[in-house]
Design a protein around this motif. Sequence first.
Motif, PDB file in Angstrom:
ATOM      1  N   THR A   9       0.849  -1.188   0.000  1.00  0.00           N
ATOM      2  CA  THR A   9       0.000   0.000   0.000  1.00  0.00           C
ATOM      3  C   THR A   9       0.887   1.241   0.000  1.00  0.00           C
ATOM      4  O   THR A   9       0.482   2.300   0.440  1.00  0.00           O
ATOM      5  CB  THR A   9      -0.931   0.001   1.220  1.00  0.00           C
ATOM      6  N   THR A  82     -12.633  -2.261  -5.840  1.00  0.00           N
ATOM      7  CA  THR A  82     -12.842  -0.842  -5.560  1.00  0.00           C
ATOM      8  C   THR A  82     -12.012  -0.366  -4.373  1.00  0.00           C
ATOM      9  O   THR A  82     -11.345   0.673  -4.434  1.00  0.00           O
ATOM     10  CB  THR A  82     -14.332  -0.576  -5.288  1.00  0.00           C
ATOM     11  N   ARG A  86      -7.774   1.564  -4.501  1.00  0.00           N
ATOM     12  CA  ARG A  86      -7.576   2.883  -3.896  1.00  0.00           C
ATOM     13  C   ARG A  86      -6.615   2.812  -2.712  1.00  0.00           C
ATOM     14  O   ARG A  86      -5.990   3.820  -2.368  1.00  0.00           O
ATOM     15  CB  ARG A  86      -8.925   3.474  -3.480  1.00  0.00           C
ATOM     16  N   PRO A  91      -3.304   8.210  -6.124  1.00  0.00           N
ATOM     17  CA  PRO A  91      -4.166   8.969  -7.037  1.00  0.00           C
ATOM     18  C   PRO A  91      -3.495  10.214  -7.591  1.00  0.00           C
ATOM     19  O   PRO A  91      -3.988  10.793  -8.564  1.00  0.00           O
ATOM     20  CB  PRO A  91      -5.383   9.313  -6.170  1.00  0.00           C
ATOM     21  N   GLU A  95      -4.903   8.286 -12.527  1.00  0.00           N
ATOM     22  CA  GLU A  95      -6.359   8.288 -12.427  1.00  0.00           C
ATOM     23  C   GLU A  95      -6.793   6.853 -12.140  1.00  0.00           C
ATOM     24  O   GLU A  95      -6.234   5.907 -12.701  1.00  0.00           O
ATOM     25  CB  GLU A  95      -6.997   8.742 -13.737  1.00  0.00           C
ATOM     26  N   ILE A  96      -7.785   6.676 -11.290  1.00  0.00           N
ATOM     27  CA  ILE A  96      -8.302   5.349 -10.985  1.00  0.00           C
ATOM     28  C   ILE A  96      -9.683   5.251 -11.625  1.00  0.00           C
ATOM     29  O   ILE A  96     -10.613   5.964 -11.235  1.00  0.00           O
ATOM     30  CB  ILE A  96      -8.351   5.105  -9.476  1.00  0.00           C
TER      31      ILE A  96
END
Length: 603
Positions: A9, A82, A86, A91, A95-96
């Motif tokens: 992460t 989803t 993220r 970001p 772009e996600i």
Amino acid sequence: MRQSFDETTDPSFGARHLPRVRARMAEQGLDGLLVPHEDEHQNEYLPAANDRLAWLSGFTGSAGAGVVLADRAAVFADGRYTVQVRAQVDPDQFEILDLVEGGVPAYLEAAPKGAVIGYDPRLHSPDALATLRRAAEKAGATLRPVEVNPLDLAWADERPDQPSAPVVPHEDRYAGESSASKRTRIGQAVADKGADAAVLTAPASLAWLFNIRGGDVIRTPLPLGQAVVNADGSARLFLDPRKVTNELPAWLGDAVRLEAPEALPGVLDGMKGRKVLIDPGQSSAWYFDRLEQAGATVVRGMDPCTLPRAAKNPVEIEGTRQAHIRDGAALTRFLHWVDTVAQETLPTEREVAEALERFREETGALKDLSFDTIAGSGPNGALPHYKPVSRTIRRMEKGSLLLVDGGGQYLDGTTDVTRTMAVGEPTADQRRMFTLVLKGHIAMAVVRFPAGTTGHQLDALARLPMWMQGFDYDHGTGHGVGSYLGVHEGPQRIAKAVNTQPLLTGMILSNEPGYYREGHWGIRIETLQVVTPPEPIPGGERPMHGFEQLTFAPLDRRLIDPALLTPDERAYVDAYHAETLAKVGPLLDGEVLDWLKVACAPL
């Protein structure tokens, strides 16, 4: 064996890797680069050395894509990921975007006019590539194949070695048919297509055809390689020599020639004047380009191993039955733990997943998980394919639901099962929604259907009880499952999306309707079932296929509202639980067996 929950992460992936990729792009005169999740073998799950999207962006889901342009970049993921995407992707760098709604084609339609966007022809099927090319052309951009992938050049010093797990025989007592017999059948299928040979690039086809298994791909016992199968049943199998065990040549026999992958381009170049069958949905564009340049006649068609692999033989079906009984005992021990220990200690989702893995390992037969366990507590259960990643892990909560979806790889079969459990006392609303899902699940379990019926035609049956109350779910109802192979196997599936493949005797599919209340909890009930031969129905005119249940583990009776079930539905639940007790009970003892007897008591 440990869970492969990804701890990646770190948002610095893009900041560190994007500039390196762009520098390599510029050296090749490229304004952009396509970065699919798929590798050279179009795998769902990837060895670390082939997980280009993860290295670029940090995103480790099993489906996705990336596009790198000179001044911006994007990562695409579907609804299963989803939360995960993220948590893993910065970001500020990417772009996600949604992989399904618009996806990469829509992004390319907005590419700068005149842009030259590179793609690695080894990573894209020709069918997928045609869609991307049309999208780029709408923007006035062009797609250009690259000889060497700029991302691979940027990754070079850090890239892991290609996997080299031993390739071992998969004995006929599990496969149910010798490789020689299979090769004769496939050779005839090649000839029936008017071809002289077929090029196979799907690792699952190699594993099935040659009765071999490997360990190159996490969660699926696949050997990475390629093969050329001739119409007479002889074959050339291309495997990294490091993977070839001493027993393999004798196992394959004299009609199979083992060669190193480096020999494959030359073999393709030597196919001038031959008619070669190859699957445009499973093989990359590189093979088509190479064969056409060599002067071969390309015959586009389904991989000839696909349907025979999907329609399991009696030995594979019996093996899968036994694997599910063994797995059902492990799952029952887990459900007992959830209903006793975990109700008091309220463990984290990761601890829940690790407990389920521990019970499967204790069977002594587990070779691997069939996928990373999904364990969603409360709101996380409302994400259909949520996996516990560091930033989102929750504890079990009283008054909520716990959804756990997992499976195992055993020599005799592959399992995949979902159970939803109440934590504390369920609400009337939770019981209502669980029972509506159960009604749809039962409808799919008991349906009878004529030859030629597709999963697409059956899908509405599982949704109807929810549709009648104004609810639905956004994933498919069922996917194909392999025999000690992939937990997701085509071409069969049960879904809203049109699928023209009829369901055939021996095909294994999941039955997994669900309901997901965003921000609160999710419900899914999943068992595997196998298509039975068509049989007459008393008083009927046509023989009908049906489904035999393979998965046996109790449903949470606290979540069932019997008042919402018809008499036939109640009878089904009671019969299913009685069969669960009869098949799984002998593998249990003590308090777990006592618990199962209560869990399987008639409604």
